[in-house]
Design a protein around this motif. Structure first.
Motif, PDB file in Angstrom:
ATOM      1  N   SER A 135       1.172  -0.885   0.049  1.00  0.00           N
ATOM      2  CA  SER A 135       0.203  -0.166   0.113  1.00  0.00           C
ATOM      3  C   SER A 135       0.842   1.450   0.055  1.00  0.00           C
ATOM      4  CB  SER A 135      -0.965  -0.076   1.246  1.00  0.00           C
ATOM      5  OG  SER A 135      -1.855  -0.867   1.624  1.00  0.00           O
ATOM      6  N   VAL A 136       2.166   1.015   0.767  1.00  0.00           N
ATOM      7  CA  VAL A 136       3.132   2.199   0.997  1.00  0.00           C
ATOM      8  C   VAL A 136       3.328   2.235  -1.114  1.00  0.00           C
ATOM      9  CG1 VAL A 136       5.092   3.339   1.398  1.00  0.00           C
ATOM     10  CG2 VAL A 136       3.520   2.286   2.672  1.00  0.00           C
ATOM     11  N   GLN A 137       3.249   1.790  -1.304  1.00  0.00           N
ATOM     12  CA  GLN A 137       4.297   1.190  -2.894  1.00  0.00           C
ATOM     13  C   GLN A 137       3.728   1.690  -3.990  1.00  0.00           C
ATOM     14  OE1 GLN A 137       5.283  -3.188  -2.525  1.00  0.00           O
ATOM     15  NE2 GLN A 137       7.319  -2.230  -2.430  1.00  0.00           N
ATOM     16  N   ASN A 138       1.889   1.503  -3.370  1.00  0.00           N
ATOM     17  CA  ASN A 138       1.565   1.689  -4.691  1.00  0.00           C
ATOM     18  C   ASN A 138       0.615   3.616  -4.692  1.00  0.00           C
ATOM     19  OD1 ASN A 138      -0.750   1.377  -2.794  1.00  0.00           O
ATOM     20  ND2 ASN A 138      -1.148  -0.617  -3.749  1.00  0.00           N
ATOM     21  N   GLY A 139       1.361   3.995  -3.294  1.00  0.00           N
ATOM     22  CA  GLY A 139       0.005   5.240  -3.110  1.00  0.00           C
ATOM     23  C   GLY A 139      -0.635   5.947  -2.149  1.00  0.00           C
ATOM     24  N   LYS A 140      -1.728   4.109  -1.477  1.00  0.00           N
ATOM     25  CA  LYS A 140      -2.040   3.815  -0.920  1.00  0.00           C
ATOM     26  C   LYS A 140      -2.245   4.775   0.696  1.00  0.00           C
ATOM     27  CE  LYS A 140      -4.609   0.530  -3.621  1.00  0.00           C
ATOM     28  NZ  LYS A 140      -5.383  -1.083  -3.737  1.00  0.00           N
ATOM     29  N   LEU A 141      -0.603   4.653   0.694  1.00  0.00           N
ATOM     30  CA  LEU A 141      -0.537   4.959   2.012  1.00  0.00           C
ATOM     31  C   LEU A 141       0.620   5.664   2.214  1.00  0.00           C
ATOM     32  CD1 LEU A 141      -0.541   1.535   4.661  1.00  0.00           C
ATOM     33  CD2 LEU A 141      -2.258   3.675   4.619  1.00  0.00           C
ATOM     34  N   ASP A 142       0.743   6.772   3.306  1.00  0.00           N
ATOM     35  CA  ASP A 142       1.880   7.105   2.583  1.00  0.00           C
ATOM     36  C   ASP A 142       3.056   6.967   3.663  1.00  0.00           C
ATOM     37  OD1 ASP A 142       0.980   9.766   1.425  1.00  0.00           O
ATOM     38  OD2 ASP A 142      -0.458  10.739   3.319  1.00  0.00           O
ATOM     39  N   ALA A 143       2.729   6.104   4.654  1.00  0.00           N
ATOM     40  CA  ALA A 143       4.117   5.836   5.079  1.00  0.00           C
ATOM     41  C   ALA A 143       3.592   4.694   6.272  1.00  0.00           C
ATOM     42  CB  ALA A 143       4.550   6.976   6.444  1.00  0.00           C
ATOM     43  N   ALA A 144       4.187   3.368   6.830  1.00  0.00           N
ATOM     44  CA  ALA A 144       3.606   2.733   7.546  1.00  0.00           C
ATOM     45  C   ALA A 144       4.430   2.634   8.938  1.00  0.00           C
ATOM     46  CB  ALA A 144       3.522   1.374   7.074  1.00  0.00           C
ATOM     47  N   VAL A 145       4.164   1.918   9.801  1.00  0.00           N
ATOM     48  CA  VAL A 145       5.107   1.290  11.391  1.00  0.00           C
ATOM     49  C   VAL A 145       5.075  -0.132  11.028  1.00  0.00           C
ATOM     50  CG1 VAL A 145       5.875   1.136  13.216  1.00  0.00           C
ATOM     51  CG2 VAL A 145       4.611   3.790  12.410  1.00  0.00           C
ATOM     52  N   ILE A 146       6.212  -0.700  10.542  1.00  0.00           N
ATOM     53  CA  ILE A 146       6.443  -2.262  10.555  1.00  0.00           C
ATOM     54  C   ILE A 146       7.753  -2.603  11.762  1.00  0.00           C
ATOM     55  CG2 ILE A 146       5.671  -1.957   7.875  1.00  0.00           C
ATOM     56  CD1 ILE A 146       8.654  -2.246   7.245  1.00  0.00           C
ATOM     57  N   ALA A 147       7.983  -3.586  11.528  1.00  0.00           N
ATOM     58  CA  ALA A 147       9.070  -4.066  12.159  1.00  0.00           C
ATOM     59  C   ALA A 147      10.171  -5.102  11.227  1.00  0.00           C
ATOM     60  CB  ALA A 147       8.429  -4.930  12.866  1.00  0.00           C
ATOM     61  N   LEU A 148      11.642  -4.402  11.109  1.00  0.00           N
ATOM     62  CA  LEU A 148      12.563  -4.889  10.804  1.00  0.00           C
ATOM     63  C   LEU A 148      13.075  -6.149  11.750  1.00  0.00           C
ATOM     64  CD1 LEU A 148      13.748  -1.644   9.144  1.00  0.00           C
ATOM     65  CD2 LEU A 148      11.970  -3.177   8.309  1.00  0.00           C
ATOM     66  N   PRO A 149      14.005  -7.084  10.817  1.00  0.00           N
ATOM     67  CA  PRO A 149      13.875  -7.639   9.427  1.00  0.00           C
ATOM     68  C   PRO A 149      12.950  -7.790   8.916  1.00  0.00           C
ATOM     69  CG  PRO A 149      14.969  -9.614  10.441  1.00  0.00           C
ATOM     70  CD  PRO A 149      14.598  -8.431  11.335  1.00  0.00           C
TER      71      PRO A 149
END
Length: 307
Positions: A135-149
């Motif tokens: 969704s961030v990649q296609n512009g549906k979201l401006d940003a996202a909080v995720i966990a790495l790795p």
């Protein structure tokens, strides 16, 4: 000339595989959507859709057009987002957060964000990592909080804070483990582990630190939330990995649950804020990252005081 409306309708049709369902998604009547698709086909001079009795199928040309529509609509949303956020944390901001972070971080973070950005219209979406990254990649979201790795798909990631994994179980089970030398993740029996179901990156990360693979023959995978897992292990149904960010909330909800820390180096995940690489760097991203970091570090301090 093709229009953005036609592209939006066509993408909805390809995703829903039904004219009626697609019309409902884009909030128009079925005849109106069908007419726009016909006009699109006329403009391009080729059929894009094969109309079947209970289904639709994209032609080869339709597959090519769909790929280009995704690219054009993503670029359009990206442009709109840059204009909206060009003056910092103001206007509308769409943020995604994964389920193993959202219920713990958002209450503290949104209070801070609201105080710092009174004019901000923030819209939050909770979903699993793969969906948020897309969704961030296609512009549906401006940003996202995720966990790495985790594979971020080329997105720009700003680390916010480190979240250690604790081992959670019933009081008696944890006491039995602490009576010996503290176990390492790789010492744990797969038969004793309860983890979240498919799609949750927390389960994949937990398996990784244990050197295990995701199979239902070796690990019990099925709970849909950390709260469910904590309730189960508190009553003696196995052990689970609990991120520090969730400790205070889940121990309050499951007072019979106990936890222990692993020896150094403790297993951990990095909580990060991601955005598109193509997004022009403005103050909104760094401002949001600071506020989320402050909220996360508060939770870490409280967790470490408790365990």
């Amino acid at each position: 000339m093709l229009t953005l409306r036609q592209m939006t309708y066509f993408v909805a049709l390809a995703e829903q595989r039904s004219f009626s369902a697609a019309a409902e998604v884009v909030h128009v009547t079925q005849p109106a959507l069908s007419q726009q698709i016909k006009e699109m086909e006329a403009t391009l001079g080729t059929r894009l859709v094969e109309r079947l009795p209970r289904d639709i199928r994209l032609t080869r040309a339709g597959q090519v057009v769909l790929e280009r529509c995704h690219e054009i609509l993503a670029m359009t949303r990206n442009l709109e987002a840059e204009i909206r956020l060009s003056k910092g944390l103001t206007g509308r901001l769409t943020l995604g957060v994964i389920p193993t972070i959202a219920p713990y971080l958002l209450p503290r973070a949104l209070t801070r964000i609201k105080s710092a950005a009174l004019d901000l219209d923030m819209r939050v979406r909770e979903a699993q990592t793969a969906e948020l990254v897309s969704s961030v990649q296609n512009g549906k979201l401006d940003a996202a909080v995720i966990a790495l790795p985790h594979d971020t798909g080329g997105l720009m990631a700003q680390p916010l804070f480190t979240d250690h994994f604790l081992l959670a179980g019933s009081q008696s089970r944890i006491e039995a483990l602490t009576a010996q030398s503290a176990p390492r993740p790789t010492d744990l029996s797969p038969d004793a582990l309860l983890l979240l179901d498919e799609g949750h990156c927390l389960a994949d990360q937990a398996l990784d630190v244990c050197g295990l693979k995701r199979t239902r023959q070796t690990v019990d995978l099925g709970a849909s939330s950390l709260a469910t897992l904590c309730g189960l292990v508190a009553q003696g149904f196995g052990l689970t990995f609990l991120p520090e960010i969730a400790l205070c909330s889940e121990m309050a909800a499951s007072p019979d649950m106990a936890v222990l820390r692993f020896p150094e180096p403790q297993p951990e995940r990095t909580v990060a804020l991601v955005r598109r690489q193509s997004t022009e760097v403005k103050t909104w991203f760094s401002e949001l990252a600071v506020l989320l970091t402050e909220a996360g570090e508060e939770l870490m301090v409280a967790a470490r005081a408790r365990a």
